[in-house]
Design a protein around this motif. Sequence first.
Motif, PDB file in Angstrom:
ATOM      1  N   ARG A  53       2.626  -1.206   6.222  1.00  0.00           N
ATOM      2  CA  ARG A  53       2.063  -0.821   4.925  1.00  0.00           C
ATOM      3  C   ARG A  53       1.860  -2.009   4.000  1.00  0.00           C
ATOM      4  O   ARG A  53       1.512  -1.839   2.830  1.00  0.00           O
TER       5      ARG A  53
ATOM      6  N   PHE B 157       0.844  -1.192   0.000  1.00  0.00           N
ATOM      7  CA  PHE B 157       0.000   0.000   0.000  1.00  0.00           C
ATOM      8  C   PHE B 157       0.878   1.240   0.000  1.00  0.00           C
ATOM      9  O   PHE B 157       1.921   1.273   0.668  1.00  0.00           O
TER      10      PHE B 157
ATOM     11  N   ARG C 215      -2.523   7.130   0.091  1.00  0.00           N
ATOM     12  CA  ARG C 215      -3.947   7.047   0.418  1.00  0.00           C
ATOM     13  C   ARG C 215      -4.529   5.653   0.262  1.00  0.00           C
ATOM     14  O   ARG C 215      -5.657   5.405   0.679  1.00  0.00           O
ATOM     15  N   GLU C 216      -3.781   4.749  -0.346  1.00  0.00           N
ATOM     16  CA  GLU C 216      -4.258   3.362  -0.463  1.00  0.00           C
ATOM     17  C   GLU C 216      -4.423   2.726   0.911  1.00  0.00           C
ATOM     18  O   GLU C 216      -5.197   1.783   1.069  1.00  0.00           O
ATOM     19  N   MET C 217      -3.707   3.241   1.914  1.00  0.00           N
ATOM     20  CA  MET C 217      -3.821   2.699   3.273  1.00  0.00           C
ATOM     21  C   MET C 217      -5.212   2.915   3.856  1.00  0.00           C
ATOM     22  O   MET C 217      -5.613   2.217   4.778  1.00  0.00           O
ATOM     23  N   ALA C 218      -5.969   3.870   3.303  1.00  0.00           N
ATOM     24  CA  ALA C 218      -7.318   4.132   3.804  1.00  0.00           C
ATOM     25  C   ALA C 218      -8.294   3.040   3.380  1.00  0.00           C
ATOM     26  O   ALA C 218      -9.393   2.940   3.935  1.00  0.00           O
ATOM     27  N   HIS C 219      -7.909   2.208   2.375  1.00  0.00           N
ATOM     28  CA  HIS C 219      -8.805   1.164   1.861  1.00  0.00           C
ATOM     29  C   HIS C 219      -8.102  -0.193   1.831  1.00  0.00           C
ATOM     30  O   HIS C 219      -7.827  -0.739   0.756  1.00  0.00           O
ATOM     31  N   PRO C 220      -7.818  -0.773   3.000  1.00  0.00           N
ATOM     32  CA  PRO C 220      -7.151  -2.083   3.001  1.00  0.00           C
ATOM     33  C   PRO C 220      -8.043  -3.203   2.463  1.00  0.00           C
ATOM     34  O   PRO C 220      -7.544  -4.257   2.082  1.00  0.00           O
ATOM     35  N   GLU C 221      -9.348  -2.961   2.398  1.00  0.00           N
ATOM     36  CA  GLU C 221     -10.246  -4.000   1.867  1.00  0.00           C
ATOM     37  C   GLU C 221      -9.973  -4.277   0.397  1.00  0.00           C
ATOM     38  O   GLU C 221     -10.231  -5.380  -0.088  1.00  0.00           O
ATOM     39  N   GLN C 222      -9.436  -3.296  -0.353  1.00  0.00           N
ATOM     40  CA  GLN C 222      -9.090  -3.535  -1.760  1.00  0.00           C
ATOM     41  C   GLN C 222      -7.965  -4.564  -1.859  1.00  0.00           C
ATOM     42  O   GLN C 222      -7.990  -5.450  -2.716  1.00  0.00           O
TER      43      GLN C 222
END
Length: 126
Positions: A100, A63, A66-73
Amino acid sequence: MDYGKFKYQQAMKAKQARKNQSRVEVKEMKFRPKIDVGDYETKKGHVLRFLKKGARVKVTIMFRGREMAHPEQGLNVLERLSADLKDVATVESQPKLEGRNMIMLLAPIKGAFDEKPAKNESKSQA
């Protein structure tokens, strides 16, 4: 009994044991949460090749920002990979977030890559 002969036999046993042992190799494949279909298929093929050779595979989702805000992806990518490889690999450790990175470990299923004779080949020849 001769002590020299005993030491020699012990050394030969140890040498044979080292020769017959197999080292379990752990390969790593890195994914991103927003991976495209073509890239996913290519990396899945590499994972399949590693499993075929008998190695365990550590799958990492990296990650950034800002990808850290959506770990479900990232979790979705790992679940999709485990579903695609369920007939040849087992999930040894479930996906977990470490800093991360999200990490999952896959291990090959014994006998999953053995050659199986085709059943319908004889019928198509007739």
